[in-house]
Design a protein around this motif. Structure first.
Motif, PDB file in Angstrom:
ATOM      1  N   ILE A  85     -14.723 -20.243   1.772  1.00 57.04           N
ATOM      2  CA  ILE A  85     -14.101 -19.500   0.674  1.00 57.04           C
ATOM      3  C   ILE A  85     -13.372 -18.288   1.257  1.00 57.04           C
ATOM      4  O   ILE A  85     -12.192 -18.077   1.031  1.00 57.04           O
ATOM      5  N   ALA A  86     -14.114 -17.462   1.987  1.00 62.48           N
ATOM      6  CA  ALA A  86     -13.498 -16.321   2.679  1.00 62.48           C
ATOM      7  C   ALA A  86     -14.296 -16.137   3.965  1.00 62.48           C
ATOM      8  O   ALA A  86     -15.478 -15.815   3.909  1.00 62.48           O
ATOM      9  N   TYR A  87     -13.633 -16.341   5.079  1.00 60.47           N
ATOM     10  CA  TYR A  87     -14.320 -16.343   6.367  1.00 60.47           C
ATOM     11  C   TYR A  87     -15.206 -15.117   6.530  1.00 60.47           C
ATOM     12  O   TYR A  87     -14.719 -14.008   6.335  1.00 60.47           O
TER      13      TYR A  87
ATOM     14  N   TYR B  16      -6.895 -10.166   5.402  1.00 62.71           N
ATOM     15  CA  TYR B  16      -6.865  -8.718   5.199  1.00 62.71           C
ATOM     16  C   TYR B  16      -8.118  -8.084   5.762  1.00 62.71           C
ATOM     17  O   TYR B  16      -9.068  -8.786   6.132  1.00 62.71           O
TER      18      TYR B  16
ATOM     19  N   LEU C   9      -5.807 -16.252  11.621  1.00 66.18           N
ATOM     20  CA  LEU C   9      -7.183 -15.786  11.450  1.00 66.18           C
ATOM     21  C   LEU C   9      -8.010 -15.958  12.723  1.00 66.18           C
ATOM     22  O   LEU C   9      -8.757 -15.062  13.116  1.00 66.18           O
TER      23      LEU C   9
ATOM     24  N   ALA D 109     -17.123 -10.581   2.571  1.00 63.65           N
ATOM     25  CA  ALA D 109     -17.131 -11.335   3.825  1.00 63.65           C
ATOM     26  C   ALA D 109     -16.952 -10.411   5.025  1.00 63.65           C
ATOM     27  O   ALA D 109     -17.481 -10.664   6.110  1.00 63.65           O
TER      28      ALA D 109
ATOM     29  N   PRO E  39     -15.125 -12.270  -2.744  1.00 64.47           N
ATOM     30  CA  PRO E  39     -15.665 -12.911  -1.534  1.00 64.47           C
ATOM     31  C   PRO E  39     -15.050 -12.355  -0.252  1.00 64.47           C
ATOM     32  O   PRO E  39     -15.756 -12.146   0.746  1.00 64.47           O
ATOM     33  N   GLY E  40     -13.754 -12.088  -0.291  1.00 63.20           N
ATOM     34  CA  GLY E  40     -13.088 -11.575   0.910  1.00 63.20           C
ATOM     35  C   GLY E  40     -13.545 -10.181   1.270  1.00 63.20           C
ATOM     36  O   GLY E  40     -13.656  -9.831   2.455  1.00 63.20           O
TER      37      GLY E  40
ATOM     38  N   THR F  51     -11.179 -10.639   7.056  1.00 59.37           N
ATOM     39  CA  THR F  51     -11.566 -11.937   6.502  1.00 59.37           C
ATOM     40  C   THR F  51     -10.303 -12.769   6.299  1.00 59.37           C
ATOM     41  O   THR F  51      -9.194 -12.240   6.353  1.00 59.37           O
ATOM     42  N   GLY F  52     -10.493 -14.039   6.078  1.00 60.46           N
ATOM     43  CA  GLY F  52      -9.411 -14.945   5.688  1.00 60.46           C
ATOM     44  C   GLY F  52      -9.838 -15.579   4.379  1.00 60.46           C
ATOM     45  O   GLY F  52     -10.792 -16.338   4.347  1.00 60.46           O
ATOM     46  N   ASP F  53      -9.142 -15.251   3.299  1.00 55.88           N
ATOM     47  CA  ASP F  53      -9.619 -15.510   1.944  1.00 55.88           C
ATOM     48  C   ASP F  53      -8.865 -16.700   1.325  1.00 55.88           C
ATOM     49  O   ASP F  53      -7.654 -16.635   1.137  1.00 55.88           O
ATOM     50  N   MET F  54      -9.606 -17.760   1.010  1.00 58.85           N
ATOM     51  CA  MET F  54      -8.987 -18.930   0.385  1.00 58.85           C
ATOM     52  C   MET F  54      -8.942 -18.811  -1.136  1.00 58.85           C
ATOM     53  O   MET F  54      -8.291 -19.613  -1.800  1.00 58.85           O
TER      54      MET F  54
END
Lengths: 401, 485
Positions: free
Chosen positions: A205-207, B427, B447, A150, A146-147, B413-416
């Motif tokens: 989930i991933a911006y 990253y 972020l 994204a 997802p990152g 992105t900012g990955d949760m």
């Protein structure tokens, strides 16, 4: 002089399991389920299959390496069986190998089967690490799929000056459409209608991708038996023959990942694979000529930029087509007619053949009226394996005359 | 003449308000209210004594020709490795060449000044030149202990040489005592200490004067000859008393940064020295005294060269670049005091393939890439075949350093979903000025502050910690460059 695959191979039969969290099933069980349907559809006996290809992606929790698990699971009688693996294009690669085997005149009847058992990881998303080799542990980012996808959205927003709110709107429409289509399909993993507002309000989930921007992680299997158009015609006297029109693959050269030219907002490989596929199939204007598509909507942003990379929506302009319903089930070129990866589900090694199955059942008019694409005669499938900056794009086009 | 050619310092971005710690743990040790003022500097989850030493070292080497560095002396009591040369990792990360002398200095807290003295000895003897001396510390106090409040994380670095020195080394005096005020055994995670009154009255009150008077007598000096007296003592009352006894005027008493950073062990006196050098004037005499298993006292005289240095800030730049760590339990998790559950994804086994790391050591530790001899395209990680499609030359690459290049964010992105001790995992792709692009983790950033095109600099960080095999693995991350106002 090579002249491509067009009309040299026909689909004799297909099978596809229900996708989903198949807690009761191993990969072998899923493969058997898809194979039984496929064999019955083809109307042949197992012993008539002369060669087979199996597509699986994740080694650790699936059936392990090699092709032996398929031979053993289906009790194939000592025929050649080969494993293909190319990220999410794995099943399309199995299909391509089967088609080329027939087109080469080496075999008459060949099986390609994709299968993936993902729901033994114990956590959401795909397993990370392991499959990428030694280097990412030392110098890769702490990334997930997802990152990585994204980032298409942040780069797309900067490249085309499209505000993130508009991208969020388009992504929400993409996912809502797939949920609507998936809800109509008894084999789909996620069968709930979801509104665009619900999608935009989901946890991040991933911006900027929220929960509903990400496809389902599913178990499943799909398979196909291919043969020559002549044999197909002799066995299927009273039905249309679905023929292969194009098979096209493009793999990253490293330029996107480490070169200085890629904008991060599109798939170089998809653009090239699409151009080549249209040429092979003799398609001049895909926006007018294609009846329908199943594309690699691993994430809603992937589908959005893919609409441009397939040369259907103008570059930087997918928003208008998406919001205007061009890709909806009743639109000009319906996309993800079975729910897509988003809702039908995404067992990596099976997805390419699942997409083909969706096109195949539409072309043969085997779907109920509520999810039928009108006048379907030419369908495109598109797989994108890997990450936006380093990937494989695989396109198949099949049709009836 | 031997002396200091350059200086650098580093204080991690996060600061923990001591009252926050006291609010959480004061019930267990109410007397700790005496230590609960100000804030302590806290290493980020991806920092340790090695990465902070590299940060200070890079700061000190800024603008210097790295090929002229002949040694790295690294002092710390919190080195990640007992066996595997920690200064070797620091040296590789600083992008220095392989044919240099390196050594780790540890044991007592005066190891920082001992490393400095060893470098000065080597340079005075003409055996070495341009030695990077760095001290860095990341000590742990047990929750509710005084040390938890008193300690802070920081590092300093000095380049020691004999040309164009900014501070000339004039002499030293050392005292050694097996005075176990603080100690850690073979496998201890936390510092242990004896009673404060004994440390103060017998330790600081006796040994600091012993070292300072020893030096003053040796060189026939008086304490008021010094523009700055820089000595390690975190007890405020003891400092007051020592100032009177030794005749140190308040304006010459160099701040120990206890309220801003905290006691930083082997780095403490060198962090204070660097902080003093930022303001020093030609002709200033500086007296530096460490404390821990004895004392080293060193005497420097600042030269006119100090005015040639354009960017004087080092520690003070870090002091103004801070972010509040408003969460005590986050600190506990980062230091592995409170083992939080980062999810099953975080439990995937990470194997350090030492043979592969050796092959990739220049890239992993030094952030070296390659540059095509034929077309000049910079590329990282190193390639055999040039990525420029117009070129495609094979095996025509020169080494090319990326760690000192400015990059720009191309996507992020900012990955949760990614397992992280500081979610979301941020990253993205970095495009370097001068060419080259790669996906990097970002750190020390938020972020919501990120934008495409924003400049970043590269920072050496701990990429992973393999608990099963006790391995710290390192790589580089991108840190957004602060706007210069």
């Amino acid at each position: 002089m090579a002249d491509g695959i067009k009309d040299k191979v026909a689909i004799l039969g297909m099978g596809c399991t229900r996708f989903g969290e198949r807690w009761e099933a191993y990969a072998e069980d899923l493969a058997t389920e898809a194979f039984v349907e496929c064999l019955e559809d083809a109307g042949i006996e197992k012993k008539e299959i002369q060669a087979a290809y199996i597509g699986t992606h994740i080694d650790e929790i699936n059936v392990g390496k090699a092709a032996v698990p398929l031979g053993v699971a289906l009790k194939l009688p000592y025929i050649p069986v080969t494993r293909t693996e190319n990220y999410c294009a794995t099943a399309t690669e199995a299909f391509r190998a089967a088609c080329y085997s027939v087109a080469a005149g080496v075999y008459d009847i060949v099986l390609a089967l994709g299968v993936e058992k993902l729901k033994d990881t114990g956590y959401g998303g795909l397993p990370s690490g392991g499959s990428m080799g030694v280097k990412p542990f030392m110098m890769g980012a702490n990334m997930t799929a997802p990152g990585m996808f994204a980032q298409l959205a942040t780069a797309y927003s900067a490249k085309w000056g499209v505000p993130m709110e508009k991208i969020k709107d388009a992504m929400a429409h993409v996912s809502a459409k797939s949920h609507a289509n998936g809800a109509l399909n008894p084999k789909a993993h996620l069968r709930k209608v979801v509104s665009e507002d619900q999608i935009k309000a989901a946890p991040m989930i991933a911006y900027p991708l929220g929960l509903f921007d990400c496809c389902g992680v599913s178990d499943g299997s799909a398979c196909v038996i291919v043969t020559t158009p002549e044999i197909a015609k002799s066995l299927k006297k009273n039905q249309d023959i679905v023929k292969v029109k194009a098979l096209s693959v493009s793999v990253s050269s490293g330029e996107e990942a480490i070169g200085n030219t890629w904008d991060g907002a599109h798939f170089v490989t998809t653009r090239i694979a699409a151009t080549n596929a249209y040429e092979e199939a003799g398609i001049k204007n895909p926006r007018e000529d294609l009846s329908m598509m199943e594309v690699h909507d691993c994430f809603s942003i992937t589908e959005m930029v893919t609409m441009e990379d397939l040369h259907i929506s103008p570059k930087g302009g997918a928003y208008d087509d998406i919001m205007g319903g061009f890709y909806d089930l009743d639109g000009k070129v319906p996309c993800q007619v079975d729910g897509g990866l988003k809702c039908f589900g995404h067992p990596i090694g099976a997805s390419g053949l699942r997409m083909l199955y969706a096109m195949y059942e539409q072309l043969l008019d085997r779907v109920p009226q509520e999810r039928k694409v009108k006048n379907a005669h030419l369908g495109l499938t598109h797989n994108l394996g890997g990450m936006p900056h380093s990937n494989v794009a695989a396109i198949s086009i099949i049709g009836i005359d | 003449m031997a002396g200091i050619c350059s200086y650098g310092g580093y204080v991690p971005r996060y600061r923990l308000n001591r009252m926050l710690v006291y609010q959480a743990m004061g019930w267990m040790n109410p007397a700790n209210i005496a230590n609960a003022g100000g804030e302590k500097a806290v290493a980020n989850f991806d920092e340790d004594s090695i990465t902070m030493a590299v940060a200070a070292g890079l700061n000190a080497l800024n603008g210097m020709d790295r090929s002229e560095v002949q040694g790295v002396y690294f002092a710390s009591t919190t080195m990640p490795y007992k066996e595997r040369l920690n200064s070797g990792i620091v040296s590789a990360a600083l992008g220095l060449n392989d044919h240099i002398r390196t050594a780790d200095f540890s044991g007592g807290l005066k190891a920082g000044t001992t490393a400095l003295l060893s470098a000065l000895d080597g340079v005075e003897a003409k055996n070495l030149n341009n030695v990077v001396v760095t001290a860095s510390e990341c000590r742990l106090g047990k929750p509710a202990s005084p040390q938890e409040l008193i300690f802070g994380d920081a590092s300093a670095a000095l380049v020691i040489g004999d040309e164009d020195v900014i501070a000339e080394f004039k002499g030293s005096y050392s005292v050694t005592h097996d005075f176990a005020d603080h100690y850690r055994g073979q496998s201890a995670k936390y510092d242990r200490q004896w009673e404060d009154r004994w440390i103060r009255d017998l330790g600081f009150d006796q040994f600091i004067p012993e070292a300072i008077n020893g030096l003053l007598n040796k060189y026939s000096l008086k304490s008021d000859d010094f523009a700055r007296v820089i000595y390690d003592c975190h007890y405020a009352a003891a400092r007051k008393k020592l100032g009177k006894v030794l005749g140190i005027a308040p304006e010459t008493d160099q701040t120990n940064l206890q309220a801003e950073v905290g006691q930083s062990g082997t780095a403490q006196s060198l962090v204070m020295l660097v902080n003093a050098l930022e303001e020093a004037k030609p002709g200033d005499k500086l007296l530096v005294v460490s404390f821990g298993s004895g004392c080293d006292a060193l005497y420097f005289e600042v030269t006119a060269n100090i005015e040639k240095r354009t960017d004087r800030e080092a520690i003070s730049a870090c002091l103004s670049n801070k972010a509040e760590l408003d969460n005590y339990t986050k600190y506990l998790v980062w230091r592995n005091i409170l083992p939080g559950d980062a999810g099953l994804r975080s439990e995937e086994d990470v194997w350090t393939r030492w043979s592969a790391l050796w092959r990739s050591r220049k890239t992993v530790l030094g952030l070296w890439g390659t540059k095509c001899k034929k077309c000049g395209t910079a590329q990282i990680p190193p390639q055999n075949v040039c990525v420029n499609p117009e070129c495609g030359a094979i095996n025509q690459m020169d080494d090319y350093l990326f760690s000192d290049k400015i990059g720009h964010i191309a996507s992020f992105t900012g990955d949760m979903l990614a397992a992280s001790l500081n979610p979301p995992a941020v990253y993205g792709q970095i495009e370097f000025e001068g060419g080259g692009k790669m996906m990097f983790d970002f750190t020390d950033c938020n972020l919501d502050e990120l934008e495409i095109g924003m400049p970043v600099s590269m920072s050496f960080r701990r990429k992973y910690y393999d608990e099963k095999r006790d391995i710290s693995g390192y790589f580089w991350k991108a840190v957004p460059v602060k706007e210069v106002k």
